[in-house]
Design a protein around this motif. Structure first.
Motif, PDB file in Angstrom:
ATOM      1  N   THR A  89      -6.325   5.211  16.198  1.00 31.13           N
ATOM      2  CA  THR A  89      -7.454   4.308  14.858  1.00 31.13           C
ATOM      3  C   THR A  89      -6.381   2.818  14.469  1.00 31.13           C
ATOM      4  N   PHE A  90      -6.458   2.458  13.291  1.00 29.61           N
ATOM      5  CA  PHE A  90      -5.449   1.522  13.064  1.00 29.61           C
ATOM      6  C   PHE A  90      -4.591   1.615  12.581  1.00 29.61           C
ATOM      7  N   ASP A  91      -3.111   1.126  12.464  1.00 27.16           N
ATOM      8  CA  ASP A  91      -2.062   1.092  11.773  1.00 27.16           C
ATOM      9  C   ASP A  91      -2.587   1.194   9.498  1.00 27.16           C
ATOM     10  N   ILE A  92      -2.971  -0.160   9.724  1.00 28.87           N
ATOM     11  CA  ILE A  92      -3.625  -0.626   8.760  1.00 28.87           C
ATOM     12  C   ILE A  92      -4.748  -0.513   8.446  1.00 28.87           C
ATOM     13  N   HIS A  93      -5.545  -0.658   7.181  1.00 25.82           N
ATOM     14  CA  HIS A  93      -6.968  -0.439   6.608  1.00 25.82           C
ATOM     15  C   HIS A  93      -7.522  -1.829   7.198  1.00 25.82           C
ATOM     16  N   PRO A  94      -8.280  -2.220   8.211  1.00 27.06           N
ATOM     17  CA  PRO A  94      -8.901  -4.300   8.867  1.00 27.06           C
ATOM     18  C   PRO A  94      -9.140  -4.322   7.187  1.00 27.06           C
ATOM     19  N   ASP A  95      -9.438  -3.808   6.248  1.00 26.04           N
ATOM     20  CA  ASP A  95     -10.255  -4.890   4.924  1.00 26.04           C
ATOM     21  C   ASP A  95      -9.068  -5.047   4.309  1.00 26.04           C
ATOM     22  N   THR A  96      -7.726  -4.107   4.476  1.00 27.33           N
ATOM     23  CA  THR A  96      -6.386  -5.079   3.918  1.00 27.33           C
ATOM     24  C   THR A  96      -6.283  -6.834   4.915  1.00 27.33           C
ATOM     25  N   PHE A  97      -6.713  -6.972   6.053  1.00 28.18           N
ATOM     26  CA  PHE A  97      -6.636  -8.005   6.399  1.00 28.18           C
ATOM     27  C   PHE A  97      -7.668  -8.969   6.717  1.00 28.18           C
TER      28      PHE A  97
ATOM     29  N   ASN B 228      -4.274   9.184   2.535  1.00 24.26           N
ATOM     30  CA  ASN B 228      -2.965   9.329   3.626  1.00 24.26           C
ATOM     31  C   ASN B 228      -2.027   8.087   4.047  1.00 24.26           C
ATOM     32  N   SER B 229      -1.210   8.237   3.990  1.00 24.56           N
ATOM     33  CA  SER B 229      -0.279   7.093   5.282  1.00 24.56           C
ATOM     34  C   SER B 229      -0.898   7.128   6.550  1.00 24.56           C
ATOM     35  N   ALA B 230      -0.256   6.360   7.148  1.00 25.29           N
ATOM     36  CA  ALA B 230      -0.566   6.760   8.535  1.00 25.29           C
ATOM     37  C   ALA B 230       0.326   7.970   9.406  1.00 25.29           C
TER      38      ALA B 230
ATOM     39  N   MET C 230       9.518  12.882  -3.712  1.00 24.84           N
ATOM     40  CA  MET C 230       8.669  12.678  -2.747  1.00 24.84           C
ATOM     41  C   MET C 230       9.063  11.437  -2.968  1.00 24.84           C
ATOM     42  N   ARG C 231       8.584   9.744  -1.909  1.00 32.56           N
ATOM     43  CA  ARG C 231       7.718   8.968  -1.654  1.00 32.56           C
ATOM     44  C   ARG C 231       6.619   8.832  -1.631  1.00 32.56           C
ATOM     45  N   LEU C 232       5.568   7.833  -2.387  1.00 33.55           N
ATOM     46  CA  LEU C 232       4.639   7.261  -2.183  1.00 33.55           C
ATOM     47  C   LEU C 232       4.921   5.725  -1.693  1.00 33.55           C
ATOM     48  N   GLU C 233       4.227   6.008  -0.168  1.00 36.00           N
ATOM     49  CA  GLU C 233       4.019   4.656   0.503  1.00 36.00           C
ATOM     50  C   GLU C 233       3.069   3.382  -0.212  1.00 36.00           C
ATOM     51  N   GLU C 234       3.419   2.343  -0.471  1.00 41.37           N
ATOM     52  CA  GLU C 234       3.318   1.311  -0.673  1.00 41.37           C
ATOM     53  C   GLU C 234       1.263   0.881  -0.048  1.00 41.37           C
ATOM     54  N   ASN C 235       0.016   1.401  -0.689  1.00 36.05           N
ATOM     55  CA  ASN C 235      -0.777   1.019  -0.690  1.00 36.05           C
ATOM     56  C   ASN C 235      -1.443   3.199  -0.264  1.00 36.05           C
TER      57      ASN C 235
ATOM     58  N   PRO D 146       8.661  10.473 -18.891  1.00 32.57           N
ATOM     59  CA  PRO D 146       8.444   9.632 -20.287  1.00 32.57           C
ATOM     60  C   PRO D 146       9.686  10.221 -21.230  1.00 32.57           C
ATOM     61  N   THR D 147       9.575  11.890 -20.928  1.00 36.09           N
ATOM     62  CA  THR D 147      11.482  12.324 -21.817  1.00 36.09           C
ATOM     63  C   THR D 147      12.721  11.417 -21.389  1.00 36.09           C
ATOM     64  N   PHE D 148      12.451  10.720 -20.202  1.00 35.41           N
ATOM     65  CA  PHE D 148      13.752   9.943 -19.828  1.00 35.41           C
ATOM     66  C   PHE D 148      13.399   8.745 -19.537  1.00 35.41           C
ATOM     67  N   ASP D 149      12.737   8.145 -20.342  1.00 34.11           N
ATOM     68  CA  ASP D 149      12.112   6.701 -20.370  1.00 34.11           C
ATOM     69  C   ASP D 149      12.095   5.811 -18.527  1.00 34.11           C
ATOM     70  N   GLY D 150      11.626   7.034 -17.608  1.00 32.99           N
ATOM     71  CA  GLY D 150      11.359   6.606 -16.498  1.00 32.99           C
ATOM     72  C   GLY D 150      10.415   5.257 -16.458  1.00 32.99           C
ATOM     73  N   ARG D 151      10.567   4.482 -14.855  1.00 32.58           N
ATOM     74  CA  ARG D 151      10.688   2.978 -15.074  1.00 32.58           C
ATOM     75  C   ARG D 151       9.561   3.140 -13.946  1.00 32.58           C
ATOM     76  N   ARG D 152       9.273   4.328 -13.204  1.00 32.83           N
ATOM     77  CA  ARG D 152       8.839   3.813 -11.912  1.00 32.83           C
ATOM     78  C   ARG D 152       8.055   5.590 -11.492  1.00 32.83           C
ATOM     79  N   ILE D 153       6.774   5.714 -10.420  1.00 33.68           N
ATOM     80  CA  ILE D 153       6.308   6.923 -10.613  1.00 33.68           C
ATOM     81  C   ILE D 153       7.363   7.589  -9.566  1.00 33.68           C
ATOM     82  N   THR D 154       7.595   9.028 -10.260  1.00 34.37           N
ATOM     83  CA  THR D 154       7.823   9.562  -9.445  1.00 34.37           C
ATOM     84  C   THR D 154       7.095  10.923  -8.384  1.00 34.37           C
ATOM     85  N   VAL D 155       6.965  11.542  -7.388  1.00 38.59           N
ATOM     86  CA  VAL D 155       6.441  12.713  -7.424  1.00 38.59           C
ATOM     87  C   VAL D 155       7.490  14.195  -7.002  1.00 38.59           C
TER      88      VAL D 155
END
Length: 296
Positions: A41-49, A59-61, A198-203, A233-242
């Motif tokens: 397979t490819f590390d990134i989706h071909p359409d991205t390039f 899913n991440s790679a 946990m982290r959410l990877e880019e894209n 939101p209860t704690f005025d978060g500024r980024r999405i968390t899992v």
């Protein structure tokens, strides 16, 4: 040592039941000809390039690798970096390169697979190319559910709506996220509901914000859990968390690998007037998760 391979070609985002038909055929062909099953397979989706537009992935790679190994038992995964050179490579050269590099004696592809410059290497052309070289080739027909072809696109739409149980029917497994547990805000611990972060990877697609009944798979077994995706939101978060609270579990998990499976959407994300109100809601979420799992 035998190093012949039967190779499944594709991007395999989500590893859904259509992909499962392809990977199971790969394993069967490998067993029949005394080779090892493999996925390329490819590390990134071909359409991205190619289209210069990021593709939101299920899913991440690393999670694709995890799913292939866990659910299909295929240990060989080969990743090709998709770049300008890959994009311009004639499809015949692409096939020749991978057949030689991985000692391929058989390929398994989906009906809509294509490769090479401008996607000119279609399934029909690849089949003819393989036949001319005495290499096996199997083209897998589309898998249908409810009158529609199962696709990563339809699964993404379900996840954006929080319909993780319906997505699981098309995936053949729960939607999941794996990661090494991160140090977080520790706010849950102060309310007697410690969470793993946990982290959410880019894209990588972010399912609908809210609270989910989930399972946490650790090296010591499977545990029921509640997972929140959101901005805190209860704690005025500024980024999405899992953040996942594992029920009836108290061990230190920092630095350990965990897989969280999303089983059922429980409620929308909302802001509470106080930490005490949030704590009361979390208790209700835990009760709702227990009720869900008691009936499945």
């Amino acid at each position: 040592m035998n190093n012949k391979t039967v190779i499944a070609l594709g991007f395999f985002d989500g590893l859904h039941i259509g992909h499962a038909a392809l990977l199971n055929a790969t394993k069967a062909a490998a067993a029949a000809c005394g080779a090892e099953p493999a996925v390329l397979t490819f590390d990134i989706h071909p359409d991205t390039f190619v289209k210069q537009t990021p593709v939101e992935l299920i899913n991440s790679a690393s999670d694709r690798s995890y799913i292939v190994r866990r659910f299909f038992g295929i240990e060989k995964l080969f990743y090709i970096h998709f770049n300008a050179e890959t994009m311009r490579l004639p499809w015949q050269d692409f096939m020749e390169n991978i057949a030689d590099a991985y000692h391929a004696v058989h390929f398994v592809i989906g009906h809509d697979f294509s490769c090479g410059f401008r996607g000119e290497g279609t399934a029909d052309k690849i089949s003819e190319w393989c036949a001319a070289r005495s290499i096996g080739c199997e083209v897998i027909a589309p898998v249908m559910r409810n009158g529609a072809v199962v696709s990563s696109t339809s699964i993404r739409a379900l996840l954006r709506e929080g319909e993780v149980d319906r997505a699981a029917e098309l995936l053949g497994h729960p939607h999941l996220l794996t990661d090494t547990v991160q140090t977080g805000f520790r706010l849950g611990r102060t309310m007697d509901f410690p969470t793993i972060n946990m982290r959410l990877e880019e894209n990588v697609l972010i399912p609908k914000r809210g609270v989910y009944a989930s399972r946490a798979l650790l090296d010591d077994g499977v545990h029921l859990a509640v997972t929140n995706i959101g901005m805190r939101p209860t704690f005025d978060g500024r980024r999405i968390t899992v953040e996942t609270h594992i029920l009836d579990y108290s061990a230190d998990l920092y630095g350990r690998r965990v897989c969280v499976e999303f089983c059922r959407f429980l409620r929308e994300e909302r802001r509470f007037d106080s930490p005490e109100a949030l704590s009361a809601q979390i208790r209700a979420d835990v009760a709702a998760a227990r009720a869900y799992f008691s009936n499945v």
